[in-house]
Design a protein around this motif. Sequence first.
Motif, PDB file in Angstrom:
ATOM      1  N   ILE A  29       2.689  -4.463   2.970  1.00 56.17           N
ATOM      2  CA  ILE A  29       2.189  -3.806   4.180  1.00 56.17           C
ATOM      3  C   ILE A  29       3.118  -4.056   5.360  1.00 56.17           C
ATOM      4  O   ILE A  29       3.402  -3.151   6.141  1.00 56.17           O
ATOM      5  N   GLY A  30       3.619  -5.279   5.475  1.00 55.68           N
ATOM      6  CA  GLY A  30       4.460  -5.634   6.611  1.00 55.68           C
ATOM      7  C   GLY A  30       5.842  -5.009   6.600  1.00 55.68           C
ATOM      8  O   GLY A  30       6.508  -4.949   7.634  1.00 55.68           O
ATOM      9  N   GLU A  44       8.462   4.914   4.212  1.00 49.36           N
ATOM     10  CA  GLU A  44       8.190   3.863   3.244  1.00 49.36           C
ATOM     11  C   GLU A  44       6.803   3.291   3.495  1.00 49.36           C
ATOM     12  O   GLU A  44       6.602   2.526   4.431  1.00 49.36           O
ATOM     13  N   ASN A  45       5.841   3.684   2.657  1.00 50.75           N
ATOM     14  CA  ASN A  45       4.494   3.145   2.680  1.00 50.75           C
ATOM     15  C   ASN A  45       4.393   2.005   1.666  1.00 50.75           C
ATOM     16  O   ASN A  45       5.367   1.748   0.950  1.00 50.75           O
ATOM     17  N   PRO A  46       3.274   1.307   1.564  1.00 52.48           N
ATOM     18  CA  PRO A  46       3.213   0.140   0.674  1.00 52.48           C
ATOM     19  C   PRO A  46       3.618   0.404  -0.776  1.00 52.48           C
ATOM     20  O   PRO A  46       4.315  -0.409  -1.371  1.00 52.48           O
ATOM     21  N   LEU A  47       3.226   1.525  -1.355  1.00 54.05           N
ATOM     22  CA  LEU A  47       3.539   1.781  -2.760  1.00 54.05           C
ATOM     23  C   LEU A  47       4.455   2.971  -2.994  1.00 54.05           C
ATOM     24  O   LEU A  47       5.105   3.054  -4.033  1.00 54.05           O
ATOM     25  N   ILE A  48       4.516   3.907  -2.056  1.00 55.15           N
ATOM     26  CA  ILE A  48       5.258   5.157  -2.248  1.00 55.15           C
ATOM     27  C   ILE A  48       6.303   5.335  -1.150  1.00 55.15           C
ATOM     28  O   ILE A  48       6.053   5.048   0.013  1.00 55.15           O
ATOM     29  N   ALA A  82       3.022   2.444   8.755  1.00 45.68           N
ATOM     30  CA  ALA A  82       3.618   1.648   9.822  1.00 45.68           C
ATOM     31  C   ALA A  82       3.136   2.086  11.200  1.00 45.68           C
ATOM     32  O   ALA A  82       3.122   1.290  12.140  1.00 45.68           O
ATOM     33  N   PHE A  83       2.749   3.337  11.327  1.00 42.41           N
ATOM     34  CA  PHE A  83       2.273   3.858  12.611  1.00 42.41           C
ATOM     35  C   PHE A  83       0.884   4.457  12.422  1.00 42.41           C
ATOM     36  O   PHE A  83       0.630   5.603  12.751  1.00 42.41           O
ATOM     37  N   GLY A  84      -0.021   3.648  11.893  1.00 43.54           N
ATOM     38  CA  GLY A  84      -1.352   4.114  11.545  1.00 43.54           C
ATOM     39  C   GLY A  84      -2.350   4.122  12.677  1.00 43.54           C
ATOM     40  O   GLY A  84      -3.500   4.461  12.475  1.00 43.54           O
ATOM     41  N   GLY A  85      -1.941   3.740  13.843  1.00 43.43           N
ATOM     42  CA  GLY A  85      -2.868   3.694  14.973  1.00 43.43           C
ATOM     43  C   GLY A  85      -3.707   2.432  14.920  1.00 43.43           C
ATOM     44  O   GLY A  85      -4.392   2.167  13.947  1.00 43.43           O
ATOM     45  N   PHE A 123       8.007   5.509  -6.562  1.00 45.74           N
ATOM     46  CA  PHE A 123       7.450   4.178  -6.382  1.00 45.74           C
ATOM     47  C   PHE A 123       8.407   3.342  -5.537  1.00 45.74           C
ATOM     48  O   PHE A 123       9.617   3.381  -5.733  1.00 45.74           O
ATOM     49  N   ARG A 124       7.872   2.604  -4.626  1.00 51.08           N
ATOM     50  CA  ARG A 124       8.686   1.798  -3.722  1.00 51.08           C
ATOM     51  C   ARG A 124       8.897   0.403  -4.284  1.00 51.08           C
ATOM     52  O   ARG A 124       7.949  -0.279  -4.654  1.00 51.08           O
ATOM     53  N   ARG A 125      10.131   0.001  -4.349  1.00 54.89           N
ATOM     54  CA  ARG A 125      10.445  -1.363  -4.776  1.00 54.89           C
ATOM     55  C   ARG A 125      10.505  -2.260  -3.546  1.00 54.89           C
ATOM     56  O   ARG A 125      11.147  -1.937  -2.557  1.00 54.89           O
ATOM     57  N   CYS A 126       9.830  -3.355  -3.631  1.00 57.18           N
ATOM     58  CA  CYS A 126       9.873  -4.379  -2.582  1.00 57.18           C
ATOM     59  C   CYS A 126      10.000  -5.703  -3.321  1.00 57.18           C
ATOM     60  O   CYS A 126       9.008  -6.286  -3.765  1.00 57.18           O
ATOM     61  N   TRP A 127      11.242  -6.135  -3.513  1.00 58.91           N
ATOM     62  CA  TRP A 127      11.501  -7.271  -4.400  1.00 58.91           C
ATOM     63  C   TRP A 127      10.754  -8.521  -3.989  1.00 58.91           C
ATOM     64  O   TRP A 127      10.236  -9.251  -4.845  1.00 58.91           O
ATOM     65  N   SER A 128      10.668  -8.798  -2.702  1.00 61.13           N
ATOM     66  CA  SER A 128       9.977 -10.020  -2.278  1.00 61.13           C
ATOM     67  C   SER A 128       8.500  -9.970  -2.652  1.00 61.13           C
ATOM     68  O   SER A 128       7.924 -10.968  -3.089  1.00 61.13           O
ATOM     69  N   ALA A 129       7.885  -8.802  -2.544  1.00 61.50           N
ATOM     70  CA  ALA A 129       6.480  -8.660  -2.923  1.00 61.50           C
ATOM     71  C   ALA A 129       6.317  -8.642  -4.439  1.00 61.50           C
ATOM     72  O   ALA A 129       5.386  -9.246  -4.980  1.00 61.50           O
TER      73      ALA A 129
END
Length: 147
Positions: A29-30, A44-48, A82-85, A123-129
């Motif tokens: 999310i961050g 870039e959203n959490p999964l997509i 990221a800009f969800g209000g 699918f979004r890769r976020c290696w740290s997550a």
Amino acid sequence: MASLDRGKFQDAWLVFAIFCAVTATVRRIGSCRIVLMQGQVLVENPLIVHSLPNGSIMDVEISSSGSLRIRTRPGKEIRPLAFGGSLVDTYFKTSERAATKIREYLRDNGREPAARTEGQQKFRRCWSADIALVLGCIAGTMATVFA
């Protein structure tokens, strides 16, 4: 600590698994963002990851709740997390500033129709997550082994 003194390692593995799951969630999310690249906008959203060619973006607007919306030519609506209000956004106006930056980028870089006018999703890769999630699964497995 008392359970570790008695040789019960299940609690330690379980706490580590929960810590890793929370870490993976917070990292995904961050690290959401919008990237303005040559000829395209990446959302870039959490999964997509949405890869939108400049020519496919019709409009960038702010909803009544303060969240950013990107409308594309095929009629889709992309909402960047990221800009969800939020309460912070109502004070700092980050969604409005992001919309202005994207509009300026599109105006300066042109919106000529590209060969590919429809955006791509993957699918979004976020290696740290992802590493934290794998470690959490291993720790959860170890917690069940020690049960």
